[in-house]
Design a protein around this motif. Structure first.
Motif, PDB file in Angstrom:
ATOM      1  N   ASP A 129       0.811  -1.216   0.000  1.00  0.00           N
ATOM      2  CA  ASP A 129       0.000   0.000   0.000  1.00  0.00           C
ATOM      3  C   ASP A 129       0.849   1.272   0.000  1.00  0.00           C
ATOM      4  N   GLY A 130       2.170   1.130  -0.024  1.00  0.00           N
ATOM      5  CA  GLY A 130       3.066   2.279  -0.076  1.00  0.00           C
ATOM      6  C   GLY A 130       3.529   2.776   1.280  1.00  0.00           C
ATOM      7  N   ALA A 131       3.088   2.139   2.347  1.00  0.00           N
ATOM      8  CA  ALA A 131       3.477   2.586   3.692  1.00  0.00           C
ATOM      9  C   ALA A 131       4.986   2.468   3.916  1.00  0.00           C
ATOM     10  N   GLY A 132       5.658   1.625   3.153  1.00  0.00           N
ATOM     11  CA  GLY A 132       7.086   1.396   3.360  1.00  0.00           C
ATOM     12  C   GLY A 132       8.009   2.202   2.469  1.00  0.00           C
ATOM     13  N   ASN A 133       7.462   3.081   1.622  1.00  0.00           N
ATOM     14  CA  ASN A 133       8.354   3.890   0.770  1.00  0.00           C
ATOM     15  C   ASN A 133       8.193   5.370   1.087  1.00  0.00           C
ATOM     16  N   ASP A 134       9.213   6.139   0.742  1.00  0.00           N
ATOM     17  CA  ASP A 134       9.240   7.567   1.068  1.00  0.00           C
ATOM     18  C   ASP A 134       8.090   8.347   0.425  1.00  0.00           C
ATOM     19  N   GLU A 135       7.683   7.933  -0.764  1.00  0.00           N
ATOM     20  CA  GLU A 135       6.647   8.666  -1.491  1.00  0.00           C
ATOM     21  C   GLU A 135       5.243   8.372  -0.971  1.00  0.00           C
ATOM     22  N   GLY A 136       5.086   7.248  -0.250  1.00  0.00           N
ATOM     23  CA  GLY A 136       3.772   6.868   0.250  1.00  0.00           C
ATOM     24  C   GLY A 136       2.838   6.370  -0.838  1.00  0.00           C
ATOM     25  N   LEU A 137       3.391   5.901  -1.954  1.00  0.00           N
ATOM     26  CA  LEU A 137       2.597   5.428  -3.084  1.00  0.00           C
ATOM     27  C   LEU A 137       2.579   3.906  -3.121  1.00  0.00           C
ATOM     28  N   PRO A 138       1.422   3.299  -3.433  1.00  0.00           N
ATOM     29  CA  PRO A 138       1.378   1.843  -3.583  1.00  0.00           C
ATOM     30  C   PRO A 138       2.439   1.384  -4.584  1.00  0.00           C
ATOM     31  N   ASP A 139       3.132   0.316  -4.237  1.00  0.00           N
ATOM     32  CA  ASP A 139       4.191  -0.176  -5.112  1.00  0.00           C
ATOM     33  C   ASP A 139       4.115  -1.677  -5.253  1.00  0.00           C
ATOM     34  N   MET A 140       5.037  -2.208  -6.029  1.00  0.00           N
ATOM     35  CA  MET A 140       5.064  -3.650  -6.280  1.00  0.00           C
ATOM     36  C   MET A 140       6.498  -4.083  -6.530  1.00  0.00           C
ATOM     37  N   ARG A 141       6.775  -5.299  -6.092  1.00  0.00           N
ATOM     38  CA  ARG A 141       8.093  -5.890  -6.343  1.00  0.00           C
ATOM     39  C   ARG A 141       7.941  -6.865  -7.497  1.00  0.00           C
ATOM     40  N   MET A 142       8.895  -6.780  -8.425  1.00  0.00           N
ATOM     41  CA  MET A 142       8.901  -7.661  -9.591  1.00  0.00           C
ATOM     42  C   MET A 142      10.234  -8.396  -9.622  1.00  0.00           C
ATOM     43  N   GLU A 143      10.216  -9.615 -10.155  1.00  0.00           N
ATOM     44  CA  GLU A 143      11.427 -10.432 -10.239  1.00  0.00           C
ATOM     45  C   GLU A 143      11.549 -11.066 -11.610  1.00  0.00           C
ATOM     46  N   TRP A 144      12.796 -11.258 -11.982  1.00  0.00           N
ATOM     47  CA  TRP A 144      13.143 -12.046 -13.172  1.00  0.00           C
ATOM     48  C   TRP A 144      14.125 -13.113 -12.717  1.00  0.00           C
ATOM     49  N   LYS A 145      13.915 -14.341 -13.194  1.00  0.00           N
ATOM     50  CA  LYS A 145      14.851 -15.438 -12.909  1.00  0.00           C
ATOM     51  C   LYS A 145      15.199 -16.111 -14.220  1.00  0.00           C
ATOM     52  N   ARG A 146      16.506 -16.320 -14.401  1.00  0.00           N
ATOM     53  CA  ARG A 146      16.968 -16.989 -15.617  1.00  0.00           C
ATOM     54  C   ARG A 146      16.291 -18.354 -15.733  1.00  0.00           C
ATOM     55  N   GLY A 147      15.786 -18.646 -16.904  1.00  0.00           N
ATOM     56  CA  GLY A 147      15.168 -19.945 -17.162  1.00  0.00           C
ATOM     57  C   GLY A 147      13.736 -20.072 -16.678  1.00  0.00           C
ATOM     58  N   ALA A 148      13.170 -19.027 -16.076  1.00  0.00           N
ATOM     59  CA  ALA A 148      11.802 -19.111 -15.547  1.00  0.00           C
ATOM     60  C   ALA A 148      10.749 -19.036 -16.650  1.00  0.00           C
ATOM     61  N   GLN A 149      11.111 -18.479 -17.817  1.00  0.00           N
ATOM     62  CA  GLN A 149      10.126 -18.331 -18.886  1.00  0.00           C
ATOM     63  C   GLN A 149      10.228 -19.463 -19.872  1.00  0.00           C
TER      64      GLN A 149
END
Length: 149
Positions: A129-149
């Motif tokens: 919900d953004g409570a953990g970032n300085d801007e206070g904006l909802p955010d999301m974590r994205m990941e890439w893993k080699r060979g996952a696709q």
């Protein structure tokens, strides 16, 4: 657009790197300005000093940059004049050559960034919900893993 050249950032690049970051903030309606432009340059200098920053040069100008702390992408920004020209893709490809996994945070409002990262094989693994970032904006974590696709 001429060929893109990737290289490690130098301390003298802090102004250009900080300027690209400031330009994004200044031209993005949903993004609050919580730091001065001088602080943006100082932040860029700090990332460069840590050895995190790779810049993309096109026709002798810095057109974009990425900052990587181990597997975590801290920043990826492209100058407005160079967006949608392949520079971001070149920066991501450069990281993928050396990594088995990459992770980043982006704001939920940044749908262009989300689409870009998904095109490059990243998946959303967490939303907040953004409570953990300085801007206070909802955010999301994205990941890439080699060979996952």
């Amino acid at each position: 657009m001429s060929a893109v050249h990737l290289r490690p950032a130098r301390s003298t690049d802090a102004g250009k790197v900080g300027g690209i970051l400031s330009e994004f903030i200044d031209t993005t309606a949903w993004m609050p300005r919580i730091h001065t432009r001088a602080e943006d340059i100082g932040f860029a200098g700090h990332m460069i000093e840590k050895g995190w920053v790779t810049v993309a040069e096109d026709a002798g100008q810095i057109s974009g940059f990425v900052a990587l702390d181990h597997e975590d992408i801290q920043s990826l920004y492209i100058a407005a004049r160079a967006r949608r020209s392949g520079i971001g893709s070149a920066l991501i490809a450069g990281l993928k050559e050396k990594a088995a996994r990459l992770s980043l945070w982006t704001f939920q409002a940044n749908t262009d960034a989300q689409a870009f990262y998904m095109r490059h094989g990243f998946e959303t693994v967490e939303e907040t919900d953004g409570a953990g970032n300085d801007e206070g904006l909802p955010d999301m974590r994205m990941e890439w893993k080699r060979g996952a696709q």
